[in-house]
Design a protein around this motif. Structure first.
Motif, PDB file in Angstrom:
ATOM      1  N   VAL A  56       0.848  -1.187   0.000  1.00 36.79           N
ATOM      2  CA  VAL A  56       0.000   0.000   0.000  1.00 36.79           C
ATOM      3  C   VAL A  56       0.883   1.235   0.000  1.00 36.79           C
ATOM      4  O   VAL A  56       2.006   1.208   0.531  1.00 36.79           O
ATOM      5  CB  VAL A  56      -0.953  -0.031   1.227  1.00 36.79           C
ATOM      6  CG1 VAL A  56      -0.183   0.036   2.527  1.00 36.79           C
ATOM      7  CG2 VAL A  56      -1.991   1.070   1.142  1.00 36.79           C
ATOM      8  N   GLN A  57       0.399   2.316  -0.571  1.00 40.36           N
ATOM      9  CA  GLN A  57       1.152   3.566  -0.584  1.00 40.36           C
ATOM     10  C   GLN A  57       1.034   4.260   0.771  1.00 40.36           C
ATOM     11  O   GLN A  57       0.054   4.055   1.502  1.00 40.36           O
ATOM     12  CB  GLN A  57       0.617   4.477  -1.685  1.00 40.36           C
ATOM     13  CG  GLN A  57       0.895   3.963  -3.084  1.00 40.36           C
ATOM     14  CD  GLN A  57       0.490   4.962  -4.148  1.00 40.36           C
ATOM     15  OE1 GLN A  57      -0.258   5.901  -3.892  1.00 40.36           O
ATOM     16  NE2 GLN A  57       0.986   4.762  -5.361  1.00 40.36           N
ATOM     17  N   PRO A  58       2.012   5.089   1.097  1.00 37.70           N
ATOM     18  CA  PRO A  58       1.903   5.878   2.330  1.00 37.70           C
ATOM     19  C   PRO A  58       0.598   6.659   2.365  1.00 37.70           C
ATOM     20  O   PRO A  58       0.170   7.232   1.349  1.00 37.70           O
ATOM     21  CB  PRO A  58       3.108   6.821   2.247  1.00 37.70           C
ATOM     22  CG  PRO A  58       4.102   6.069   1.432  1.00 37.70           C
ATOM     23  CD  PRO A  58       3.292   5.318   0.405  1.00 37.70           C
ATOM     24  N   GLY A  59      -0.033   6.655   3.538  1.00 38.34           N
ATOM     25  CA  GLY A  59      -1.334   7.295   3.688  1.00 38.34           C
ATOM     26  C   GLY A  59      -2.512   6.384   3.416  1.00 38.34           C
ATOM     27  O   GLY A  59      -3.657   6.749   3.698  1.00 38.34           O
ATOM     28  N   GLY A  60      -2.232   5.204   2.899  1.00 39.35           N
ATOM     29  CA  GLY A  60      -3.291   4.261   2.578  1.00 39.35           C
ATOM     30  C   GLY A  60      -3.750   3.456   3.783  1.00 39.35           C
ATOM     31  O   GLY A  60      -3.283   3.671   4.911  1.00 39.35           O
ATOM     32  N   SER A  61      -4.669   2.521   3.521  1.00 40.25           N
ATOM     33  CA  SER A  61      -5.272   1.716   4.584  1.00 40.25           C
ATOM     34  C   SER A  61      -5.252   0.240   4.224  1.00 40.25           C
ATOM     35  O   SER A  61      -5.290  -0.125   3.035  1.00 40.25           O
ATOM     36  CB  SER A  61      -6.726   2.150   4.817  1.00 40.25           C
ATOM     37  OG  SER A  61      -6.805   3.478   5.245  1.00 40.25           O
ATOM     38  N   LEU A  62      -5.212  -0.585   5.253  1.00 41.70           N
ATOM     39  CA  LEU A  62      -5.380  -2.027   5.130  1.00 41.70           C
ATOM     40  C   LEU A  62      -6.161  -2.510   6.342  1.00 41.70           C
ATOM     41  O   LEU A  62      -6.087  -1.910   7.419  1.00 41.70           O
ATOM     42  CB  LEU A  62      -4.033  -2.759   5.100  1.00 41.70           C
ATOM     43  CG  LEU A  62      -3.193  -2.688   3.830  1.00 41.70           C
ATOM     44  CD1 LEU A  62      -1.833  -3.333   4.077  1.00 41.70           C
ATOM     45  CD2 LEU A  62      -3.891  -3.361   2.659  1.00 41.70           C
ATOM     46  N   ARG A  63      -6.880  -3.609   6.155  1.00 39.72           N
ATOM     47  CA  ARG A  63      -7.540  -4.256   7.287  1.00 39.72           C
ATOM     48  C   ARG A  63      -7.031  -5.693   7.388  1.00 39.72           C
ATOM     49  O   ARG A  63      -7.237  -6.492   6.457  1.00 39.72           O
ATOM     50  CB  ARG A  63      -9.051  -4.242   7.165  1.00 39.72           C
ATOM     51  CG  ARG A  63      -9.736  -4.727   8.446  1.00 39.72           C
ATOM     52  CD  ARG A  63     -11.242  -4.687   8.370  1.00 39.72           C
ATOM     53  NE  ARG A  63     -11.796  -5.743   7.532  1.00 39.72           N
ATOM     54  CZ  ARG A  63     -13.060  -6.116   7.549  1.00 39.72           C
ATOM     55  NH1 ARG A  63     -13.917  -5.519   8.376  1.00 39.72           N
ATOM     56  NH2 ARG A  63     -13.494  -7.077   6.752  1.00 39.72           N
ATOM     57  N   LEU A  64      -6.401  -6.003   8.489  1.00 37.28           N
ATOM     58  CA  LEU A  64      -5.928  -7.357   8.742  1.00 37.28           C
ATOM     59  C   LEU A  64      -6.994  -8.135   9.492  1.00 37.28           C
ATOM     60  O   LEU A  64      -7.701  -7.573  10.334  1.00 37.28           O
ATOM     61  CB  LEU A  64      -4.637  -7.337   9.558  1.00 37.28           C
ATOM     62  CG  LEU A  64      -3.483  -6.517   8.991  1.00 37.28           C
ATOM     63  CD1 LEU A  64      -2.248  -6.691   9.882  1.00 37.28           C
ATOM     64  CD2 LEU A  64      -3.175  -6.891   7.561  1.00 37.28           C
ATOM     65  N   SER A  65      -7.064  -9.419   9.193  1.00 38.72           N
ATOM     66  CA  SER A  65      -8.017 -10.305   9.862  1.00 38.72           C
ATOM     67  C   SER A  65      -7.270 -11.457  10.518  1.00 38.72           C
ATOM     68  O   SER A  65      -6.258 -11.935   9.991  1.00 38.72           O
ATOM     69  CB  SER A  65      -9.019 -10.880   8.851  1.00 38.72           C
ATOM     70  OG  SER A  65      -9.753  -9.867   8.224  1.00 38.72           O
TER      71      SER A  65
END
Length: 124
Positions: free
Chosen positions: A12-21
């Motif tokens: 992901v680019q800086p400033g982006g988001s991810l959701r880990l499960s």
């Protein structure tokens, strides 16, 4: 021993988001305190966030406060780590773990079950 399964990592680019499960078919996660840890190359594994059993109290490492949110979905037997405003220094392998501590303590020694990890890379 590996008992948990993480997913949701990626680039992901800086400033982006991810959701880990984090989930398991071996036991009921809401009976356990669940923590998220990360390990960058050449560094020790560190606690990122955790959510306690019974009370649901949460705890966050200082550098992720206000950016990361841990939560449970008991119907799905899953714990999530929502990561927003990601920075390059968040790059690491992220692990979830489960233990029986009543308090939300981010100490690896308090956790008995671990996943295999998922890679998070923050880069432009």
């Amino acid at each position: 021993q590996l008992q948990l399964v993480e997913s949701g990592g990626g680039l992901v680019q800086p400033g982006g988001s991810l959701r880990l499960s984090c989930t398991t078919s071996r036991f009921t996660l809401d009976h356990y305190t669940v923590g998220w840890f990360r390990q960058a190359p050449g560094k020790e594994r560190e606690g990122v966030s955790c959510i306690s059993r019974i009370s649901g109290r949460t705890n966050y490492e200082n550098s992720v406060k206000g950016r990361f949110t841990i939560s449970r979905d008991n119907a799905k037997n899953t714990v999530y780590l929502q990561m927003n405003s990601l920075k390059p220094e968040d790059t690491a392998v992220y692990y979830c773990a489960a233990g029986l501590s009543v308090l939300p303590i981010m100490d690896t020694a308090r956790y008995d079950y671990w996943g295999q990890g998922t890679q998070v890379t923050v880069s432009s």
